[in-house]
Write a protein that holds these residues in place. Sequence first.
Motif, PDB file in Angstrom:
ATOM      1  N   VAL A  57       0.819  -1.233   0.000  1.00  0.00           N
ATOM      2  CA  VAL A  57       0.000   0.000   0.000  1.00  0.00           C
ATOM      3  C   VAL A  57       0.849   1.278   0.000  1.00  0.00           C
ATOM      4  O   VAL A  57       0.296   2.387   0.012  1.00  0.00           O
ATOM      5  CB  VAL A  57      -0.955   0.021   1.218  1.00  0.00           C
ATOM      6  N   TRP A  58       2.153   1.143  -0.031  1.00  0.00           N
ATOM      7  CA  TRP A  58       3.070   2.266   0.184  1.00  0.00           C
ATOM      8  C   TRP A  58       2.764   3.480  -0.696  1.00  0.00           C
ATOM      9  O   TRP A  58       2.782   4.616  -0.240  1.00  0.00           O
ATOM     10  CB  TRP A  58       4.504   1.794  -0.049  1.00  0.00           C
ATOM     11  N   SER A  59       2.499   3.253  -1.960  1.00  0.00           N
ATOM     12  CA  SER A  59       2.321   4.364  -2.914  1.00  0.00           C
ATOM     13  C   SER A  59       0.863   4.737  -3.153  1.00  0.00           C
ATOM     14  O   SER A  59       0.563   5.518  -4.068  1.00  0.00           O
ATOM     15  CB  SER A  59       3.007   4.021  -4.242  1.00  0.00           C
ATOM     16  N   ASN A  60      -0.038   4.199  -2.345  1.00  0.00           N
ATOM     17  CA  ASN A  60      -1.474   4.472  -2.516  1.00  0.00           C
ATOM     18  C   ASN A  60      -1.792   5.952  -2.691  1.00  0.00           C
ATOM     19  O   ASN A  60      -2.425   6.368  -3.657  1.00  0.00           O
ATOM     20  CB  ASN A  60      -2.260   3.997  -1.281  1.00  0.00           C
ATOM     21  N   GLN A  61      -1.386   6.735  -1.691  1.00  0.00           N
ATOM     22  CA  GLN A  61      -1.833   8.130  -1.640  1.00  0.00           C
ATOM     23  C   GLN A  61      -1.227   8.968  -2.765  1.00  0.00           C
ATOM     24  O   GLN A  61      -1.896   9.818  -3.350  1.00  0.00           O
ATOM     25  CB  GLN A  61      -1.510   8.752  -0.276  1.00  0.00           C
ATOM     26  N   GLU A  62       0.040   8.692  -3.088  1.00  0.00           N
ATOM     27  CA  GLU A  62       0.698   9.422  -4.168  1.00  0.00           C
ATOM     28  C   GLU A  62      -0.046   9.208  -5.491  1.00  0.00           C
ATOM     29  O   GLU A  62      -0.283  10.159  -6.254  1.00  0.00           O
ATOM     30  CB  GLU A  62       2.151   8.943  -4.288  1.00  0.00           C
ATOM     31  N   ILE A  63      -0.433   7.963  -5.741  1.00  0.00           N
ATOM     32  CA  ILE A  63      -1.151   7.653  -6.985  1.00  0.00           C
ATOM     33  C   ILE A  63      -2.565   8.216  -6.947  1.00  0.00           C
ATOM     34  O   ILE A  63      -3.051   8.798  -7.923  1.00  0.00           O
ATOM     35  CB  ILE A  63      -1.164   6.132  -7.203  1.00  0.00           C
ATOM     36  N   LYS A  64      -3.204   8.065  -5.804  1.00  0.00           N
ATOM     37  CA  LYS A  64      -4.567   8.579  -5.642  1.00  0.00           C
ATOM     38  C   LYS A  64      -4.623  10.091  -5.883  1.00  0.00           C
ATOM     39  O   LYS A  64      -5.490  10.588  -6.617  1.00  0.00           O
ATOM     40  CB  LYS A  64      -5.043   8.235  -4.225  1.00  0.00           C
ATOM     41  N   ASP A  65      -3.701  10.813  -5.283  1.00  0.00           N
ATOM     42  CA  ASP A  65      -3.679  12.280  -5.427  1.00  0.00           C
ATOM     43  C   ASP A  65      -3.331  12.696  -6.853  1.00  0.00           C
ATOM     44  O   ASP A  65      -3.904  13.645  -7.388  1.00  0.00           O
ATOM     45  CB  ASP A  65      -2.670  12.890  -4.453  1.00  0.00           C
ATOM     46  N   ASN A  66      -2.398  11.969  -7.468  1.00  0.00           N
ATOM     47  CA  ASN A  66      -1.934  12.362  -8.799  1.00  0.00           C
ATOM     48  C   ASN A  66      -3.013  12.165  -9.863  1.00  0.00           C
ATOM     49  O   ASN A  66      -3.152  12.992 -10.770  1.00  0.00           O
ATOM     50  CB  ASN A  66      -0.687  11.561  -9.166  1.00  0.00           C
ATOM     51  N   TYR A  67      -3.768  11.088  -9.738  1.00  0.00           N
ATOM     52  CA  TYR A  67      -4.762  10.766 -10.765  1.00  0.00           C
ATOM     53  C   TYR A  67      -6.200  11.052 -10.330  1.00  0.00           C
ATOM     54  O   TYR A  67      -7.131  10.886 -11.131  1.00  0.00           O
ATOM     55  CB  TYR A  67      -4.635   9.294 -11.165  1.00  0.00           C
ATOM     56  N   ASN A  68      -6.367  11.453  -9.069  1.00  0.00           N
ATOM     57  CA  ASN A  68      -7.706  11.737  -8.539  1.00  0.00           C
ATOM     58  C   ASN A  68      -8.643  10.542  -8.741  1.00  0.00           C
ATOM     59  O   ASN A  68      -9.737  10.662  -9.301  1.00  0.00           O
ATOM     60  CB  ASN A  68      -8.296  12.996  -9.184  1.00  0.00           C
ATOM     61  N   ILE A  69      -8.188   9.372  -8.296  1.00  0.00           N
ATOM     62  CA  ILE A  69      -8.984   8.151  -8.401  1.00  0.00           C
ATOM     63  C   ILE A  69      -9.229   7.586  -7.005  1.00  0.00           C
ATOM     64  O   ILE A  69      -8.565   7.966  -6.037  1.00  0.00           O
ATOM     65  CB  ILE A  69      -8.301   7.097  -9.294  1.00  0.00           C
ATOM     66  N   LYS A  70     -10.176   6.664  -6.921  1.00  0.00           N
ATOM     67  CA  LYS A  70     -10.582   6.129  -5.617  1.00  0.00           C
ATOM     68  C   LYS A  70      -9.751   4.914  -5.226  1.00  0.00           C
ATOM     69  O   LYS A  70      -9.317   4.133  -6.067  1.00  0.00           O
ATOM     70  CB  LYS A  70     -12.067   5.778  -5.641  1.00  0.00           C
ATOM     71  N   PRO A  85       4.213   0.316  11.348  1.00  0.00           N
ATOM     72  CA  PRO A  85       4.656  -0.467  12.515  1.00  0.00           C
ATOM     73  C   PRO A  85       6.161  -0.708  12.569  1.00  0.00           C
ATOM     74  O   PRO A  85       6.707  -0.938  13.640  1.00  0.00           O
ATOM     75  CB  PRO A  85       3.897  -1.788  12.366  1.00  0.00           C
ATOM     76  N   TYR A  86       6.831  -0.658  11.433  1.00  0.00           N
ATOM     77  CA  TYR A  86       8.270  -0.918  11.428  1.00  0.00           C
ATOM     78  C   TYR A  86       9.087   0.367  11.289  1.00  0.00           C
ATOM     79  O   TYR A  86      10.294   0.324  11.066  1.00  0.00           O
ATOM     80  CB  TYR A  86       8.612  -1.902  10.305  1.00  0.00           C
ATOM     81  N   ASN A  87       8.403   1.515  11.441  1.00  0.00           N
ATOM     82  CA  ASN A  87       9.077   2.825  11.353  1.00  0.00           C
ATOM     83  C   ASN A  87       9.921   2.960  10.088  1.00  0.00           C
ATOM     84  O   ASN A  87      11.076   3.388  10.127  1.00  0.00           O
ATOM     85  CB  ASN A  87       9.938   3.061  12.599  1.00  0.00           C
ATOM     86  N   LEU A  88       9.314   2.616   8.965  1.00  0.00           N
ATOM     87  CA  LEU A  88      10.011   2.677   7.679  1.00  0.00           C
ATOM     88  C   LEU A  88       9.711   3.964   6.924  1.00  0.00           C
ATOM     89  O   LEU A  88      10.249   4.186   5.848  1.00  0.00           O
ATOM     90  CB  LEU A  88       9.610   1.471   6.814  1.00  0.00           C
ATOM     91  N   GLY A  89       8.820   4.790   7.496  1.00  0.00           N
ATOM     92  CA  GLY A  89       8.470   6.033   6.828  1.00  0.00           C
ATOM     93  C   GLY A  89       7.357   5.886   5.807  1.00  0.00           C
ATOM     94  O   GLY A  89       7.270   6.679   4.866  1.00  0.00           O
ATOM     95  N   MET A  90       6.515   4.861   5.966  1.00  0.00           N
ATOM     96  CA  MET A  90       5.431   4.653   5.014  1.00  0.00           C
ATOM     97  C   MET A  90       4.473   5.837   5.010  1.00  0.00           C
ATOM     98  O   MET A  90       3.978   6.245   6.061  1.00  0.00           O
ATOM     99  CB  MET A  90       4.643   3.389   5.353  1.00  0.00           C
ATOM    100  N   PRO A  91       4.181   6.407   3.826  1.00  0.00           N
ATOM    101  CA  PRO A  91       3.197   7.490   3.780  1.00  0.00           C
ATOM    102  C   PRO A  91       1.807   6.949   4.089  1.00  0.00           C
ATOM    103  O   PRO A  91       1.418   5.903   3.548  1.00  0.00           O
ATOM    104  CB  PRO A  91       3.268   7.981   2.317  1.00  0.00           C
ATOM    105  N   PRO A  92       1.033   7.620   4.947  1.00  0.00           N
ATOM    106  CA  PRO A  92      -0.334   7.150   5.203  1.00  0.00           C
ATOM    107  C   PRO A  92      -1.201   7.339   3.967  1.00  0.00           C
ATOM    108  O   PRO A  92      -0.939   8.198   3.124  1.00  0.00           O
ATOM    109  CB  PRO A  92      -0.813   8.044   6.350  1.00  0.00           C
ATOM    110  N   SER A  93      -2.217   6.504   3.838  1.00  0.00           N
ATOM    111  CA  SER A  93      -3.192   6.669   2.757  1.00  0.00           C
ATOM    112  C   SER A  93      -4.587   6.526   3.335  1.00  0.00           C
ATOM    113  O   SER A  93      -4.783   5.997   4.429  1.00  0.00           O
ATOM    114  CB  SER A  93      -2.943   5.672   1.622  1.00  0.00           C
TER     115      SER A  93
END
Length: 197
Positions: A57-70, A85-93
């Motif tokens: 799910v890492w890139s969910n929000q970046e793709i969602k915002d860029n293409y304005n899709i659900k 949970p592993y403090n890897l810097g995952m962007p929230p979505s």
Amino acid sequence: MDIKIQPMGDYQTNCYIVTINDKDLIIDPGVNAFSWIKGNVKNPIAILNTHGHFDHVWSNQEIKDNYNIKLYIPKDDEFMLTLDPYNLGMPPSYADILVNPDEELDIEGIKIKFHHFPGHTPGCSAIQIDKHLFSGDFIFRGTIGRFDFPNSDAKLMKQSLNKILKWNEDFHIYPGHGDKTTLRSEIQTLKQWEKHI
């Protein structure tokens, strides 16, 4: 139907682009998936998550915002989208559609079913499009997903294996990691695991 596959990140998590009638569905956009997706989609219409683990799910929000899709995710895994949970810097979505267990959807004329197979995660699902099953971390070629993580459940995994072993149809399986396979090819492995758990 055209299916493009690209393993992403340290865990080589398969990201899929499924194109039907010039419409692109993006399944499990993992770590740094955006640049590959950008070069391979023309008309993206939705992001589908098989489950909520960070490498899917890492890139969910970046793709969602860029293409304005659900963004669609099984409702029982939504809580994972904002956890790191592993403090890897995952962007929230943030999901737009929370999918119920075994729910069938119609996304711009494309029929999709989220088959609920909990065990690896509470909401773990295999996404069916025609005779293709995007199995996330439920079934792999020659094995199954782990059920010893936090929020995993061996009892539920056993029930999920029992459920799919009752299916009579064959499917092309596209897993979250590794090579594609078919349900028929994996039946004996699934039976062994179902007895073992």
